[in-house]
Scaffold this motif. Structure first.
Motif, PDB file in Angstrom:
ATOM      1  N   LEU A 189      -2.497  11.526  -5.278  1.00 36.68           N
ATOM      2  CA  LEU A 189      -2.609  11.760  -6.722  1.00 36.68           C
ATOM      3  C   LEU A 189      -2.761  13.256  -7.002  1.00 36.68           C
ATOM      4  CD1 LEU A 189      -3.071  10.437  -9.613  1.00 36.68           C
ATOM      5  CD2 LEU A 189      -5.507  10.656  -9.111  1.00 36.68           C
ATOM      6  N   VAL A 190      -3.684  13.901  -6.298  1.00 35.64           N
ATOM      7  CA  VAL A 190      -3.911  15.334  -6.493  1.00 35.64           C
ATOM      8  C   VAL A 190      -2.671  16.125  -6.088  1.00 35.64           C
ATOM      9  CG1 VAL A 190      -5.312  17.302  -5.791  1.00 35.64           C
ATOM     10  CG2 VAL A 190      -6.395  15.079  -6.195  1.00 35.64           C
ATOM     11  N   ALA A 191      -2.025  15.715  -4.997  1.00 33.25           N
ATOM     12  CA  ALA A 191      -0.798  16.392  -4.567  1.00 33.25           C
ATOM     13  C   ALA A 191       0.273  16.316  -5.651  1.00 33.25           C
ATOM     14  CB  ALA A 191      -0.273  15.768  -3.268  1.00 33.25           C
ATOM     15  N   GLY A 192       0.334  15.184  -6.351  1.00 27.19           N
ATOM     16  CA  GLY A 192       1.304  15.036  -7.427  1.00 27.19           C
ATOM     17  C   GLY A 192       1.048  15.997  -8.576  1.00 27.19           C
ATOM     18  N   VAL A 193      -0.223  16.165  -8.950  1.00 28.29           N
ATOM     19  CA  VAL A 193      -0.567  17.103 -10.029  1.00 28.29           C
ATOM     20  C   VAL A 193      -0.113  18.512  -9.669  1.00 28.29           C
ATOM     21  CG1 VAL A 193      -2.448  18.155 -11.338  1.00 28.29           C
ATOM     22  CG2 VAL A 193      -2.525  15.713 -10.799  1.00 28.29           C
ATOM     23  N   THR A 194      -0.462  18.948  -8.464  1.00 26.95           N
ATOM     24  CA  THR A 194      -0.122  20.314  -8.058  1.00 26.95           C
ATOM     25  C   THR A 194       1.393  20.486  -7.885  1.00 26.95           C
ATOM     26  OG1 THR A 194      -0.518  19.727  -5.727  1.00 26.95           O
ATOM     27  CG2 THR A 194      -2.346  20.709  -6.960  1.00 26.95           C
ATOM     28  N   SER A 195       2.068  19.451  -7.386  1.00 28.83           N
ATOM     29  CA  SER A 195       3.526  19.530  -7.239  1.00 28.83           C
ATOM     30  C   SER A 195       4.205  19.770  -8.584  1.00 28.83           C
ATOM     31  CB  SER A 195       4.071  18.240  -6.614  1.00 28.83           C
ATOM     32  OG  SER A 195       3.691  18.123  -5.267  1.00 28.83           O
ATOM     33  N   ALA A 196       3.759  19.038  -9.610  1.00 29.52           N
ATOM     34  CA  ALA A 196       4.363  19.185 -10.938  1.00 29.52           C
ATOM     35  C   ALA A 196       4.116  20.575 -11.504  1.00 29.52           C
ATOM     36  CB  ALA A 196       3.810  18.125 -11.882  1.00 29.52           C
TER      37      ALA A 196
ATOM     38  N   THR B 168      -8.327  10.751   7.739  1.00 31.54           N
ATOM     39  CA  THR B 168      -8.922   9.467   7.381  1.00 31.54           C
ATOM     40  C   THR B 168      -7.897   8.350   7.527  1.00 31.54           C
ATOM     41  OG1 THR B 168     -10.017   8.248   5.576  1.00 31.54           O
ATOM     42  CG2 THR B 168      -8.267   9.761   4.959  1.00 31.54           C
ATOM     43  N   GLN B 169      -8.375   7.109   7.534  1.00 29.71           N
ATOM     44  CA  GLN B 169      -7.480   5.955   7.475  1.00 29.71           C
ATOM     45  C   GLN B 169      -7.846   5.058   6.302  1.00 29.71           C
ATOM     46  OE1 GLN B 169      -7.086   4.971  12.089  1.00 29.71           O
ATOM     47  NE2 GLN B 169      -5.458   3.977  10.914  1.00 29.71           N
ATOM     48  N   SER B 170      -8.529   5.666   5.321  1.00 23.78           N
ATOM     49  CA  SER B 170      -8.899   4.947   4.122  1.00 23.78           C
ATOM     50  C   SER B 170      -7.755   4.999   3.107  1.00 23.78           C
ATOM     51  CB  SER B 170     -10.166   5.558   3.508  1.00 23.78           C
ATOM     52  OG  SER B 170     -10.379   5.088   2.201  1.00 23.78           O
ATOM     53  N   THR B 171      -7.256   3.839   2.719  1.00 21.24           N
ATOM     54  CA  THR B 171      -6.176   3.799   1.736  1.00 21.24           C
ATOM     55  C   THR B 171      -6.612   4.409   0.407  1.00 21.24           C
ATOM     56  OG1 THR B 171      -5.289   1.801   2.766  1.00 21.24           O
ATOM     57  CG2 THR B 171      -4.546   2.293   0.535  1.00 21.24           C
ATOM     58  N   THR B 172      -7.874   4.192   0.045  1.00 25.25           N
ATOM     59  CA  THR B 172      -8.393   4.749  -1.205  1.00 25.25           C
ATOM     60  C   THR B 172      -8.347   6.277  -1.188  1.00 25.25           C
ATOM     61  OG1 THR B 172      -9.860   2.844  -1.499  1.00 25.25           O
ATOM     62  CG2 THR B 172     -10.373   4.833  -2.764  1.00 25.25           C
ATOM     63  N   VAL B 173      -8.777   6.877  -0.084  1.00 22.60           N
ATOM     64  CA  VAL B 173      -8.751   8.340   0.025  1.00 22.60           C
ATOM     65  C   VAL B 173      -7.312   8.841   0.020  1.00 22.60           C
ATOM     66  CG1 VAL B 173      -9.359  10.324   1.455  1.00 22.60           C
ATOM     67  CG2 VAL B 173     -10.952   8.407   1.237  1.00 22.60           C
ATOM     68  N   TRP B 174      -6.428   8.121   0.721  1.00 19.50           N
ATOM     69  CA  TRP B 174      -5.016   8.506   0.708  1.00 19.50           C
ATOM     70  C   TRP B 174      -4.452   8.521  -0.718  1.00 19.50           C
ATOM     71  CZ3 TRP B 174      -3.351   4.842   5.263  1.00 19.50           C
ATOM     72  CH2 TRP B 174      -3.641   5.484   6.482  1.00 19.50           C
TER      73      TRP B 174
ATOM     74  N   ALA C 182       0.833  -1.199   0.000  1.00 23.41           N
ATOM     75  CA  ALA C 182       0.000   0.000   0.000  1.00 23.41           C
ATOM     76  C   ALA C 182       0.873   1.256   0.000  1.00 23.41           C
ATOM     77  CB  ALA C 182      -0.929   0.007   1.211  1.00 23.41           C
ATOM     78  N   ALA C 183       2.012   1.188   0.703  1.00 19.74           N
ATOM     79  CA  ALA C 183       2.940   2.326   0.721  1.00 19.74           C
ATOM     80  C   ALA C 183       3.453   2.617  -0.688  1.00 19.74           C
ATOM     81  CB  ALA C 183       4.104   2.031   1.658  1.00 19.74           C
ATOM     82  N   ALA C 184       3.778   1.560  -1.434  1.00 22.45           N
ATOM     83  CA  ALA C 184       4.228   1.734  -2.813  1.00 22.45           C
ATOM     84  C   ALA C 184       3.114   2.289  -3.687  1.00 22.45           C
ATOM     85  CB  ALA C 184       4.732   0.408  -3.368  1.00 22.45           C
ATOM     86  N   ASN C 185       1.869   1.857  -3.425  1.00 24.14           N
ATOM     87  CA  ASN C 185       0.738   2.368  -4.211  1.00 24.14           C
ATOM     88  C   ASN C 185       0.523   3.860  -3.979  1.00 24.14           C
ATOM     89  OD1 ASN C 185       0.196  -0.143  -5.307  1.00 24.14           O
ATOM     90  ND2 ASN C 185      -1.292  -0.694  -3.737  1.00 24.14           N
ATOM     91  N   LEU C 186       0.676   4.313  -2.727  1.00 26.74           N
ATOM     92  CA  LEU C 186       0.548   5.741  -2.445  1.00 26.74           C
ATOM     93  C   LEU C 186       1.634   6.527  -3.162  1.00 26.74           C
ATOM     94  CD1 LEU C 186      -1.503   4.858  -0.251  1.00 26.74           C
ATOM     95  CD2 LEU C 186      -0.455   6.554   1.262  1.00 26.74           C
ATOM     96  N   ALA C 187       2.848   5.985  -3.151  1.00 33.29           N
ATOM     97  CA  ALA C 187       3.942   6.653  -3.853  1.00 33.29           C
ATOM     98  C   ALA C 187       3.657   6.712  -5.349  1.00 33.29           C
ATOM     99  CB  ALA C 187       5.252   5.913  -3.593  1.00 33.29           C
ATOM    100  N   THR C 188       3.191   5.601  -5.916  1.00 31.82           N
ATOM    101  CA  THR C 188       2.903   5.556  -7.344  1.00 31.82           C
ATOM    102  C   THR C 188       1.796   6.543  -7.713  1.00 31.82           C
ATOM    103  OG1 THR C 188       3.571   3.234  -7.475  1.00 31.82           O
ATOM    104  CG2 THR C 188       2.166   4.070  -9.239  1.00 31.82           C
ATOM    105  N   ALA C 189       0.760   6.648  -6.865  1.00 31.61           N
ATOM    106  CA  ALA C 189      -0.327   7.591  -7.133  1.00 31.61           C
ATOM    107  C   ALA C 189       0.208   9.012  -7.207  1.00 31.61           C
ATOM    108  CB  ALA C 189      -1.391   7.481  -6.047  1.00 31.61           C
ATOM    109  N   ASN C 190       1.115   9.349  -6.301  1.00 33.18           N
ATOM    110  CA  ASN C 190       1.702  10.681  -6.312  1.00 33.18           C
ATOM    111  C   ASN C 190       2.474  10.933  -7.599  1.00 33.18           C
ATOM    112  OD1 ASN C 190       4.331  12.494  -5.118  1.00 33.18           O
ATOM    113  ND2 ASN C 190       2.278  13.188  -4.601  1.00 33.18           N
TER     114      ASN C 190
END
Length: 412
Positions: free
Chosen positions: A119-126, A108-114, A59-67
């Motif tokens: 993902l949104v943080a990645g868009v704005t970061s770029a 939250t503690q929802s992995t989906t929401v995380w 799940a940690a890798a999935n969060l990184a990939t989403a970003n």
């Protein structure tokens, strides 16, 4: 007779001369917000989320990939809709949304929401990154190369500050407090970058055509390949280095090493930019990549506190320098939208990085770091190819920033 304004200042219509250090400070604050905190606060918080919030390695890798997917989307937006990265409104909106995504993580503690938030943080970061770098290359074009280098150091400052916050909260062992603190830090840095001047729009369509005539596809392709491979290798270390160190050392060593990486990154871009005045950019890029590969491999091959600290220092001293050199080389080649294109390749590599090593994480982080080091060495080989016949001296530019192409007439 009017007084001659020193070159280190830029004239501002209707006001006093503007110091280039204002542009440097605002861009540094933007990069600290978008990249230093917005992207990399996750690295020192990750071990806390694994032990307290039950976040698995997968799940940690999935969060990184989403970003990183979000980062790719933001970079592509900069290519497809160039007006976005010249809009102060988009810049400010991106800063606000980024802070909101950080503040939303502990709610939250929802992995989906995380995943959605990262993902949104990645868009704005770029978007923030491309706008800040394009602003630097546009407004500081005639100034010494070390000035943009200090602005890139804002990423390191953001990493160090967020790392110190997490390190200070380790005694409370509260992953939620770490995210709240990171959001507060990002908000302060966003305020400091609020008045950043985006890159000016091209003077005319003709300027774009004339610049396009100076394209050097061969060298840009090698540069693109090297930078994309660096994206794969560096992000594996950037995501899992703290967790890898903490798996074989006291917990504070991992966060402390990350702070050291951030501190090493602050002056690194300015130093590499200064070195580019004495040595060629392709040669420096190759050298920086080799040094980074050694740093990434150290914790996997040797282990221990000393190796961890040396690894963090070498990583921090090179990853921003590599970006500085690569983006400057792209601008030197005058390839159209080089910043957005290189950032896109870099972000595509960052998506692949966590995906490539996810199957290896069940056996710890050692194999993942070795893979990262090998990929960075491949990036160094591509940089070595870039050295062959690299055009170190491009045609002079017109005052408007256009390349002076033989046979083309320019209006005064």
């Amino acid at each position: 007779m009017s007084a001659r304004i020193p070159r280190r200042f830029a004239a501002v219509p209707g006001g006093p001369p503007r110091s280039p250090w204002v542009d440097v400070a605002q861009a540094a604050a933007a990069l600290a917000t978008g990249v230093g905190v917005g992207r990399f606060a996750y690295t020192p918080i990750l071990p806390l989320m694994q032990t307290q919030a039950g976040l698995s390695a997968g799940a940690a890798a999935n969060l990184a990939t989403a970003n990183y997917v979000g980062y790719l989307v933001g970079a592509l937006a900069g290519i497809l809709v160039p007006a976005l990265v010249r809009s102060p409104t988009v810049l400010r909106g991106s800063l606000i949304v980024l802070v909101a995504t950080l503040a939303g993580m502990p709610a939250t503690q929802s992995t989906t929401v995380w995943i959605v938030l990262r993902l949104v943080a990645g868009v704005t970061s770029a978007l923030i990154f491309v706008m800040a770098v394009s602003s630097l290359l546009s407004h500081l074009r005639t100034h010494p190369a070390h000035l943009p280098g200090w602005a890139f150091g804002g990423v390191g400052a953001g990493i160090a500050l967020s790392g110190l916050l997490v390190l200070g909260l380790r005694s409370a062992a509260d992953w939620r407090a770490a995210w709240w603190a990171s959001a507060g830090l990002a908000a302060l840095l966003a305020l400091a970058s609020w008045s950043l001047r985006p890159e000016a729009a091209p003077a005319s369509a003709a300027a774009t055509t004339q610049r396009s005539s100076t394209r050097t596809h061969r060298w840009f392709t090698a540069l693109f390949a090297s930078y994309a491979l660096e994206g794969i290798g560096y992000i594996i270390a950037g995501t899992f280095l703290v967790a890898a160190i903490e798996s074989s050392a006291p917990g504070w060593i991992g966060s402390g090493a990350w702070v050291l990486a951030g501190l090493a990154a602050v002056p690194s871009s300015a130093l590499w930019a200064w070195l580019s005045r004495r040595w060629s950019r392709p040669g420096l890029l190759c050298a920086a990549l080799v040094v980074q590969a050694v740093g990434i491999a150290l914790p996997a091959l040797i282990g221990g506190v000393t190796a961890a600290l040396i690894s963090a220092f070498l990583f921090g001293a090179t990853f921003l320098g590599i970006s500085t050199i690569a983006l400057a080389a792209g601008a030197h080649l005058r390839f159209p939208r080089s910043v957005a294109l290189l950032t896109t390749g870099y972000s595509a590599g960052q998506i692949l990085g966590p995906l490539v090593v996810t199957p290896l994480l069940g056996h710890g982080y050692r194999q993942a770091l070795i893979v990262a080091a090998v990929v960075v060495l491949a990036a160094a080989l591509a940089a070595a190819v870039l050295r062959i016949g690299f055009p170190h001296h491009m045609p002079a530019e017109h005052a408007s920033g256009q390349a002076l192409v033989p046979g083309v007439r320019y209006r005064p």
